[in-house]
Design an enzyme around this catalytic site. Structure first.
Site, PDB file in Angstrom:
ATOM      1  N   SER A   1      -8.954  -2.359   5.548  1.00 10.87           N
ATOM      2  CA  SER A   1      -9.975  -2.041   4.554  1.00 10.87           C
ATOM      3  C   SER A   1     -10.643  -3.293   4.014  1.00 10.87           C
ATOM      4  CB  SER A   1      -9.382  -1.192   3.422  1.00 10.87           C
ATOM      5  OG  SER A   1      -8.964   0.058   3.945  1.00 10.87           O
TER       6      SER A   1
ATOM      7  N   CYS B   1       0.118   3.130   3.615  1.00 14.25           N
ATOM      8  CA  CYS B   1       0.359   2.428   4.879  1.00 14.25           C
ATOM      9  C   CYS B   1       1.612   1.583   4.804  1.00 14.25           C
ATOM     10  CB  CYS B   1      -0.814   1.537   5.217  1.00 14.25           C
ATOM     11  SG  CYS B   1      -2.388   2.187   4.729  1.00 14.25           S
TER      12      CYS B   1
ATOM     13  N   CYS C   1      -8.962   3.068   1.961  1.00 15.47           N
ATOM     14  CA  CYS C   1      -7.626   3.009   1.395  1.00 15.47           C
ATOM     15  C   CYS C   1      -7.429   1.582   0.992  1.00 15.47           C
ATOM     16  CB  CYS C   1      -6.600   3.403   2.441  1.00 15.47           C
ATOM     17  SG  CYS C   1      -4.939   2.968   1.977  1.00 15.47           S
TER      18      CYS C   1
ATOM     19  N   CYS D   1      -2.486  -1.588  -2.858  1.00 14.51           N
ATOM     20  CA  CYS D   1      -1.901  -1.510  -4.195  1.00 14.51           C
ATOM     21  C   CYS D   1      -2.282  -0.248  -4.936  1.00 14.51           C
ATOM     22  CB  CYS D   1      -2.351  -2.650  -5.088  1.00 14.51           C
ATOM     23  SG  CYS D   1      -1.795  -4.218  -4.643  1.00 14.51           S
TER      24      CYS D   1
ATOM     25  N   ARG E   1      -6.317   2.584  10.114  1.00 14.43           N
ATOM     26  CA  ARG E   1      -7.646   2.215   9.637  1.00 14.43           C
ATOM     27  C   ARG E   1      -8.198   0.995  10.347  1.00 14.43           C
ATOM     28  NH1 ARG E   1      -4.625   4.446   6.426  1.00 14.43           N
ATOM     29  NH2 ARG E   1      -5.304   6.274   5.254  1.00 14.43           N
TER      30      ARG E   1
ATOM     31  N   HIS F   1       2.457  -2.161   7.348  1.00 14.71           N
ATOM     32  CA  HIS F   1       2.656  -3.519   6.820  1.00 14.71           C
ATOM     33  C   HIS F   1       4.053  -4.028   7.165  1.00 14.71           C
ATOM     34  CE1 HIS F   1      -1.077  -4.178   4.693  1.00 14.71           C
ATOM     35  NE2 HIS F   1      -1.024  -2.933   4.234  1.00 14.71           N
TER      36      HIS F   1
ATOM     37  N   CYS G   1       0.836  -1.191   0.000  1.00 16.26           N
ATOM     38  CA  CYS G   1       0.000   0.000   0.000  1.00 16.26           C
ATOM     39  C   CYS G   1       0.868   1.237   0.000  1.00 16.26           C
ATOM     40  CB  CYS G   1      -0.880  -0.016   1.243  1.00 16.26           C
ATOM     41  SG  CYS G   1      -1.784   1.504   1.460  1.00 16.26           S
TER      42      CYS G   1
END
Lengths: 568, 167
Positions: A503, A63, A547, A550, A480, A67, A60
């Site tokens: 998400s 973010c 969000c 990718c 999130r 991760h 992402c």
């Protein structure tokens, strides 16, 4: 009946598509569809688990940090590897500063423009806006002169005809209801927020060596050597520079952001009635305070039906209640599970794409539908704040009470905690969480300083991978919501890897029982005044801070419009 | 003078990440002077504000959608660029367009912006570039180097031993 398709609802190209059926000015059905296939699992297969975080942080664009962090936690969990205290504190500071950055950007740069009319701010009175600011807090930067300068800057900017960053706002929409002075005060803070979110990002950069992709992580700790005297490592001088930045952030968050969110929320009090959706909430504890992950600064857990008395805490990185509850359904997602299509635990997860057309009653999304003990849950700052309040976390209760007190004063009537189960409540909870994270950042800074002062400079424990198969999961309360990575490792190589991202929990399609996900459920009964300009739909979806993974952002040289609203 | 060379793209989607690969190649081949900062921007948005703010020259490397064969390298300057990054639907789409627009608002926009773009072939999942696009990374990198020289930045060739020497 009108059908609205908003594709995409997030940035640039093809991530989140929302379809709504609107009858008599209200949403009567909704579909949330991820339009991008995410296949990090396939890229990680057979790789060295120590490198997984480097790839995972590319999932992402927004973010990256979260991760990376959760990936090393998953591998450490598989190895039962303890993490030195210094490394925990440094990671915790990165997590907190990143969260603060993200929450400031979300409220001011992303969500606020659904509620604050920038064009209306041009006709506000700087004196009126300054006076209004003075009733909300003692914030130093609410002076008439600063507000007037911002207004003049905005007038010049809008006057060029190039609205730039404000180009696609719904200015003058009938659902925009704030008086010009309020819009002007919020617009002033919008500009100031640009400075403060950069301060938060700078803290991440100092500790993580770089942003947007931090470089300092390692399975087993961090790669920041600590030496109080050396220039090239994490020195006391750098740590004290960070402290000064934290203090600047505190002034803005507590005296501008929190009062803004409370006041804007109070002036849109009708939006406390819309957007509750799924009120089973899931959050996880974060900011570990020991080497094993059994004590945390911030609590987390599960709440059923919005009832805080049902709170069940998640208590450690080995927590079986969390580990055994998670599954992902693909009944309505563009995947197939070999050996039976029923929902699967992430350790048994598969990523076999199976694309069809968009089928209202069949498959319609690249996002899987996660469940917790076979039910849908909402994740995110609201789930986190409610969980922390239920756990009795004092700073969270204090900041939440302050938001509710300010909102009640502005609204002229008592606004209860129950108002949080709503579109506006999700935004308010994010501000509360931001203020809580700031205190945590201060605490973690002090813990690190104190630990170094004891002469402990350890930052890394070397991982050793055994022969045979091991499994591990890592979780993180990301901006999130709940993020978890799940790894199966065989002979030191990754055999299976699944990421269940915030998400996905919120934006997922219907599940094995055809139950709608949180985005979908939250849209039911939303008002829509004008299907051509569905601002109200955006308000509710944006309150989750969508969000999707990718973020692909291929430049279109022909300026072909790649985004559209279709009202069918 | 401060020059930022910014590689953009998602390296998990093959050619989508070509911009990142070009700036990596640049840093590998050349010893860059201190005024040049090479940044792997990935797919970040607002996190790039600090990086780009108040630089004199911004060089962006990215994949571009063009009616040209895959592997075509294009160069765009200043006024041609904003339109490229402009198509957006809601205030929620934060990308480079927003970063540049935001810096205009705060009077910190770069003095000049140059885009070196590569037309992709394969944007499926994977970390390797397609052969067609991989073959032009060197050309795109030399285009970036030429822009840098044009700005007066002295580039030294990195020797195989990793020691810089004059070009």
């Amino acid at each position: 009946m009108t059908r609205i398709t908003i594709d995409p609802i997030t940035r640039i190209e093809g991530h989140l598509r929302i379809d709504c059926e609107v009858n008599n000015g209200k949403v009567t059905n909704a579909w949330s569809s991820g339009q991008m296939w995410r296949g990090i699992e396939i890229i990680l297969k057979d790789r060295d688990p120590r490198d997984a975080w480097i790839y995972a942080q590319r999932i992402c664009g927004v973010c990256t940090t979260v991760h990376a962090i959760v990936s090393v936690r998953a591998i450490e969990n598989a190895l039962n590897l303890e993490v030195p205290l210094n490394a925990q504190y440094i990671r915790n500071m990165i997590v907190a500063a990143h969260g603060i950055h993200d929450h400031i950007v979300h409220f001011y740069q992303l969500a606020a423009l659904d509620w604050v009319d920038i064009v209306s701010a041009l006709s506000g009175s700087p004196e009126g806006a300054s006076k209004l600011g003075g009733t909300l807090s003692d914030y130093r930067r609410n002076g008439v002169q600063e507000i007037r300068q911002v207004q003049e800057k905005l007038k010049a900017f809008v006057g060029t005809g190039q609205l730039g960053v404000f180009a696609s706002g719904y200015w003058g929409h009938p659902a925009m209801k704030l008086p010009p002075d309020v819009n002007l005060l919020a617009a002033t803070h919008y500009l100031q927020a640009l400075e403060y979110q950069r301060i938060a990002n700078r803290i991440v950069a100092i500790l993580g060596s770089k942003t947007p992709h931090i470089q300092n992580l390692a399975v087993g700790g961090v790669a920041n050597p600590i030496n109080p005297d050396s220039q090239s490592t994490l020195t006391l001088e750098r740590l004290f520079a960070i402290k000064a930045e934290i203090d600047k952030l505190g002034e803005f968050i507590n005296q501008a952001m929190v009062p803004d969110v409370a006041a804007v929320g109070a002036l849109y009090a009708d939006w406390t009635q819309y957007g509750a959706g799924i009120t089973d909430y899931l959050s996880v504890p974060d900011l570990p305070l020991d080497t094993k992950g059994t004590r945390f600064e911030l609590p987390g857990g599960f709440i059923a039906k919005g009832d805080l008395s049902t709170f069940k805490p998640i208590t450690s990185y080995q927590d079986a209640f969390f580990r055994d509850g998670v599954k992902e359904s693909v009944k309505h997602a563009w995947y197939q599970y070999k050996g039976g299509d029923g929902a699967r635990h992430p350790y048994e997860g598969q990523t076999h794409p199976h694309h069809t057309d968009f089928q209202d009653n069949g498959k319609y999304s690249w996002v899987k539908a996660p469940t917790f003990y076979d039910k849908r849950v909402q994740v995110g700052p609201l789930a986190n704040v409610l969980g922390m309040v239920a756990a009795g976390h004092e700073p969270t209760k204090r900041h939440l009470n302050r938001v509710l007190d300010i909102a009640s004063t502005v609204a002229g009537s008592k606004i209860p905690v129950e108002a949080l189960h709503s579109t506006i409540g999700r935004i308010a909870a994010r501000a509360v969480r931001c203020a809580v994270l700031l205190e945590s950042l201060q605490n973690q800074w002090q813990l690190l300083i104190d630990n170094i002062a004891k002469g402990d400079f350890d930052t890394f424990n070397r991982p050793v991978f055994p022969k045979g198969e091991i499994r591990g999961f890592g979780y993180h309360e990301a901006p999130r919501g709940v993020l978890s990575h799940w790894a199966v490792i065989e002979n030191g190589k990754i055999k299976n890897y699944q990421a269940v991202v915030p998400s996905t929990w919120n934006a997922g399609p219907r599940d094995d029982n055809d139950a709608p996900g949180p985005y979908e459920a939250s849209l039911f009964d939303n008002p829509v005044a004008n299907a051509e300009l569905p601002l109200e739909v955006l308000r509710t979806v944006h309150s989750f801070d969508p969000c999707l993974a990718c973020a692909i952002h291929l430049v279109d040289a022909k300026k072909r419009p790649i985004v559209q609203v279709k009202a069918l | 003078m401060r020059v930022v060379v910014l590689g953009l793209g998602n390296i998990l989607l093959r050619d989508e990440g070509v911009g990142v690969r070009v700036v990596e190649a640049l840093a590998e081949r050349y010893v860059l002077p201190p005024e040049v900062e090479v940044v792997d921007g990935g797919t970040a948005g607002m996190e790039l504000l600090n990086v780009i703010a108040s630089c004199d020259h911004l060089l962006i490397c990215d994949a571009v959608k063009e009616d040209a064969p895959p592997g075509t390298v294009i160069k765009l300057v200043d006024a041609e660029i904003p339109a490229f990054f402009q198509t957006r639907y809601s205030p929620h789409q934060l990308g480079l367009a927003d970063v540049l627009a935001t810096l205009t608002l705060t009077d910190e926009a770069p003095g000049s912006v140059t885009l070196i773009g590569v037309v992709p072939l394969d944007m499926e999942l994977g970390i390797e570039l397609s052969p067609e696009v991989g073959a032009v990374v060197g050309k795109a990198m030399e285009d970036v180097a030429a822009v840098l020289r044009g700005l007066g930045c002295g580039l030294g060739l990195r020797s195989p031993m990793g020691v810089g020497c004059a070009e």
